[in-house]
Design a protein around this motif. Structure first.
Motif, PDB file in Angstrom:
ATOM      1  N   ARG A 201       0.835  -1.197   0.000  1.00 55.65           N
ATOM      2  CA  ARG A 201       0.000   0.000   0.000  1.00 55.65           C
ATOM      3  C   ARG A 201       0.869   1.246   0.000  1.00 55.65           C
ATOM      4  NH1 ARG A 201      -5.310  -1.351   1.527  1.00 55.65           N
ATOM      5  NH2 ARG A 201      -5.530  -3.413   2.460  1.00 55.65           N
ATOM      6  N   ARG A 203       0.637   5.279   1.425  1.00 54.91           N
ATOM      7  CA  ARG A 203      -0.080   6.289   2.212  1.00 54.91           C
ATOM      8  C   ARG A 203       0.691   7.598   2.115  1.00 54.91           C
ATOM      9  NH1 ARG A 203      -3.816   6.076   6.490  1.00 54.91           N
ATOM     10  NH2 ARG A 203      -3.879   7.987   7.732  1.00 54.91           N
ATOM     11  N   LYS A 208      -6.063   8.272   2.982  1.00 54.22           N
ATOM     12  CA  LYS A 208      -6.195   6.835   3.228  1.00 54.22           C
ATOM     13  C   LYS A 208      -5.652   6.062   2.029  1.00 54.22           C
ATOM     14  CE  LYS A 208     -10.230   7.032   6.279  1.00 54.22           C
ATOM     15  NZ  LYS A 208     -11.622   6.584   6.493  1.00 54.22           N
ATOM     16  N   PRO A 209      -4.934   4.971   2.275  1.00 55.71           N
ATOM     17  CA  PRO A 209      -4.437   4.154   1.162  1.00 55.71           C
ATOM     18  C   PRO A 209      -5.583   3.457   0.437  1.00 55.71           C
ATOM     19  CG  PRO A 209      -4.018   3.054   3.252  1.00 55.71           C
ATOM     20  CD  PRO A 209      -4.542   4.431   3.589  1.00 55.71           C
ATOM     21  N   GLU A 244       5.181   5.051   2.891  1.00 51.01           N
ATOM     22  CA  GLU A 244       4.494   6.062   3.679  1.00 51.01           C
ATOM     23  C   GLU A 244       5.278   7.367   3.621  1.00 51.01           C
ATOM     24  OE1 GLU A 244       2.367   6.655   8.032  1.00 51.01           O
ATOM     25  OE2 GLU A 244       3.906   5.115   7.804  1.00 51.01           O
TER      26      GLU A 244
END
Length: 248
Positions: A201, A203, A208-209, A244
């Protein structure tokens, strides 16, 4: 000559593969056709009832059965061996007859003696290429250098709050096999992110991912990126892991 060799080689591989397939079917008969047909039927039924649990079970059972059957076929092993030989031949040909690129360079306004004497200064770098291990910027203030790193397994943390970014585009390029990447960005710094991941993912700040985690390409940039004097361009590629980007 090389292109003709490629075409002839691929043609021979195809013809020999067909002959071997017919021979394998002739000798094995039902021992090969039955598991193939059984796998195809399971996959078809699984696709037809894909919304039900039984459909998913049938589909994956058929898929696994088909993969096992194909892997056990002599023809499949032949094609793997032929592809290996093909790449070895290409490598041999490239060594024997390398491609030469001859750019046309004019000497107008060019001092050849001065060019040969042009000094080169070696600059430092923040990270090392590492096959295993965690990496992160130090806790002390450091001089900024563009980051271009390839890693194997491990997390990478880059904290830009402890350096002074130069004017223009500061580039962070990271390629990782397995591991998470975290980039800490000071407030007021504009960013652009290009992220590619097979399983993981992304972020970016407080967003929000996405729910989907497989085979994703993400491209984001903050609203003021194009006009900003100080900005960061983040280019990341991960096989398995998360990205992230946070404000600090």
């Amino acid at each position: 000559m090389l292109n003709k060799m490629k075409t002839d080689y691929m043609g021979w591989i195809f013809l020999i593969g067909i002959v071997l397939l017919f021979l394998e079917i002739s000798f094995k008969g039902g021992g090969l056709l039955f598991p193939l047909a059984f796998s195809v039927v399971l996959i078809y039924l699984g696709r037809k009832f894909t919304k039900r649990t039984i459909g998913k079970i049938l589909f994956f059972t058929g898929l696994i059965s088909l993969i096992i059957t194909v892997l056990n076929m002599f023809v499949f092993k032949f094609f793997l061996f032929a592809i290996l030989i093909y790449f070895l031949l290409l490598y041999y040909q490239s060594k024997k007859n390398p491609d030469w690129i001859n750019p046309i360079i004019t000497n107008e306004g060019f001092d050849e003696e001065q060019v040969h004497k042009e000094p080169l200064l070696k600059s430092g770098h923040l990270f090392q290429n590492k096959l295993f291990g965690h990496q992160q910027t130090g806790e002390q203030v450091y001089e900024w250098n563009s980051v271009n790193v390839q890693s194997g397994v491990g997390d990478t943390v880059i904290d830009l709050s402890r350096t002074i970014l130069p004017k223009g585009d500061a580039v962070i390029s990271l390629r990782n096999i397995v591991g998470n990447i975290t980039v800490l960005i000071p407030y007021g710094i504009e960013i652009r992110v290009h992220h590619s991941v097979m399983a993981g993912r992304a972020r970016i700040f407080e967003n929000k991912p996405e729910s989907r985690v497989f085979n994703q390409i993400h491209s984001f940039q903050t609203a003021g990126f194009d006009e900003a004097d100080h900005k960061v361009h983040i280019i990341t590629s991960i096989l398995v892991g998360d990205l992230e980007v946070k404000r600090v």
